[in-house]
Design an enzyme around this catalytic site. Sequence first.
Site, short mmCIF file in Angstrom:
data_model
loop_
_atom_site.label_atom_id
_atom_site.label_comp_id
_atom_site.label_asym_id
_atom_site.label_seq_id
_atom_site.Cartn_x
_atom_site.Cartn_y
_atom_site.Cartn_z
N MET A 27 49.20 -80.87 47.82
CA MET A 27 48.12 -80.12 48.46
C MET A 27 46.79 -80.62 47.92
SD MET A 27 49.45 -76.20 48.43
CE MET A 27 50.36 -76.36 46.92
N HIS A 28 45.81 -80.69 48.81
CA HIS A 28 44.45 -80.95 48.33
C HIS A 28 43.99 -79.66 47.67
CE1 HIS A 28 44.42 -84.48 50.84
NE2 HIS A 28 44.64 -83.76 51.92
N GLU A 166 50.98 -88.66 58.03
CA GLU A 166 49.76 -87.96 58.42
C GLU A 166 48.65 -88.86 58.97
OE1 GLU A 166 51.67 -86.25 56.38
OE2 GLU A 166 51.23 -84.11 56.61
N HIS A 254 46.68 -86.60 61.50
CA HIS A 254 45.61 -85.59 61.51
C HIS A 254 44.89 -85.54 62.86
CE1 HIS A 254 46.29 -84.31 57.55
NE2 HIS A 254 45.79 -85.36 56.93
#
Length: 673
Positions: A27-28, A166, A254
């Site tokens: 996770m960012h 992603e 994304h």
Amino acid sequence: MPAYPHLFRPLELPGARLPNRILMGSMHTGLEARPDGMERLAAFYAERARGGAALLVTGGFSPNDAGELGPHRAQLSAAADRDRHRVIPRAVHEAGSRIVLQLLHSGRYGYHPGIVAPSPLKSVINPNAPRELAREEIAQTIADFVRAARLAQEAGYDGVEVMGSEGYLITQFLAPRTNQRRDEWGGSLENRMRFACEVVRGIRSASGPEFIIVYRISALDLVEGGLTGEETVRVAQGVERAGATLLNTGIGWHEARIPTIAQAVPRAGFAWTARRLKQAVGIPVIASNRINAPETAEQILARGDADMVSLARALLADAEFAAKARAGDRAGINICIACNQACLDHYFVGQPASCVVNPRAGRETKLVYAPAAQRRRVAVVGGGPAGLSCAAVAAERGHAVVLYERAAELGGQFNLAKRVPGKQEFAESIAYYAERLRRAGAAVRLPCTPAAAELEQFDEVVLATGIDPRRPPIPGIEHPRVVGYTEALSGSAAIGRNVAIIGAGGIGFDVALYLLERESRSQVDAEAFAHHWGIDRSPGAPGGLDPAGPAKPQPAHRITMLKRSHTPFGHTLGRSTGWVHRLELQKNGVAMLKGVEYRRIDDAGLHVAIDGAESIIPADTIIVCAGQEPRRELAAPLERAGRAPHVIGGARLATELDAKRAMLEGADLAARL
Ligand code: NAP
Ligand code: SF4
């Protein structure tokens, strides 16, 4: 017999035995590049390691300048970076778990002028165009990945995760959409997957056989010009041969216009993609996306879809998820509601990630729930998000808490929210907080509205009495065809075919979605979801997209949304989720009018003027979603009696109230009482 036997079966890896099948996905956190970031990250990861996750993955770190996501330096390319990192694996190891560092090269997704890609093709989600990588730069980029992995190993990490999904650089090499090269790095699939395989091969040969290499594969691209399922299987086999230890899955680029982790996605809605890979490789495969409950994880493993599960936001919401699941304590788990509001949406605006339902996440060193020095009698009035959060923390700290709620059930606005398609997870939060109150011994009085005099016996009084929906003074607002959003969402009002919605904030969108999608199974059933969004699950479909596109809706209502301001519709919705809601409403033909002046309401409908032109919206039902006013009628009598109450949540400030602020205010106050 343990409650989740498949979830807690150990997994043997070369040189490591994982005690269970739970991986904490990357996770960012927004902490990576902060001056005190490493210490805060160490505390954040250590808390999740103590909570029992077998293997953790950090947020993404770039192996070089060009691969940075933004102007902030989240990079691992030099000895100084390595030394800053040491504190993280040390803390995780002391807590009894293992951690790998994610290597992420953003390619054309980076938000800075120096971005590079296989071909100079701009992404629709980035104003910057990338420069094409020269052949010698490709070799150097692979060397940079290998150097970063070596630095991670020296820093004490158990391995790395190579981010190959992603839509980042590695995926950009893989897909014809972004790779138009004619050299050995483009053209055939073998050439396009060479970069991914060389990165893995290089890391394996530099780091030895026991260093964990997780390869995060794009199991489903969800963009035109993406890979087919068959091609994805070949990539999986290629990285396995190159030396990957584990195959993690990522879903969607994304720039895909199909939700992949938002509330619109059913639980485990993409686990089928892991199954396709598991049938084709020998290394363990990890399923991911919208796995937020132990029974969901258990079903994935029991069905044989995957060998491990990746929980990311689920462990933001509850750091002790794994330990509680192992103990069979399902009711004690704080379930992630997939709102993205305090995690992903924070990242987009440069704030550290936290969690709506667990305000301590990301604030481990700052928001500390220490036992109270002195037990006090605390009254909390209001059992919505702010009151629940405050009462639970205060009671757990040792205070004698009484929670009053005027409705017959706890939850406040969450009870309305849970009726909105995709927001059914809010029911989990209500049940979880009610359980915390029960375990902490708080008294819950409902339905009950205490008089000010009754509250005077307490040492501390907290008013979390919430809001009243605003009723704007439009002539005719009392007309029988006018309905409040509370009645609309609770199903207590009949709604005609033609609907006008006054106000286009979060609740206006929620109401429109409720009217259009309440019969849909797309938010709870993976097959219905795929049909709804135009996903083709057959192995030959490029990008996994159905050429016929998403299902054509047959809206039960003709809706017009109106607002006075000229700002774009949906601009107050979350960055990572607002587009999903806007798309749903567009598909259903919802008309959106801004710059509206409301004239009056009568039997003909809603009379408005736009840019001076008068018109009538012929609505059978007019639903008012025009914001809220604070409700705090108890404040004045208490103040007159010399008792200054604490006022939190919507009762303090109704403007832009949301669950995130409400729960944080509740927890923050309770930590100080
Ligand atoms: P809101 O976001 O403040 O929107 C209120 C709407 O009412 C605005 O579109 C405003 O538009 C209009 N309005 C305000 N005063 C008015 C008046 N006197 N007459 C006519 N129209 C008026 O409030 P909300 O939609 O009730 O949402 C409440 C909170 O819940 C928000 O903070 C929101 O963030 C949160 N929420 C979020 C989500 C989400 O998906 N993230 C979903 C639900 C709720 P104009 O001023 O332009 O007319
Ligand atoms: Fe889950 Fe929302 Fe918390 Fe993010 S903020 S972890 S999506 S509950």
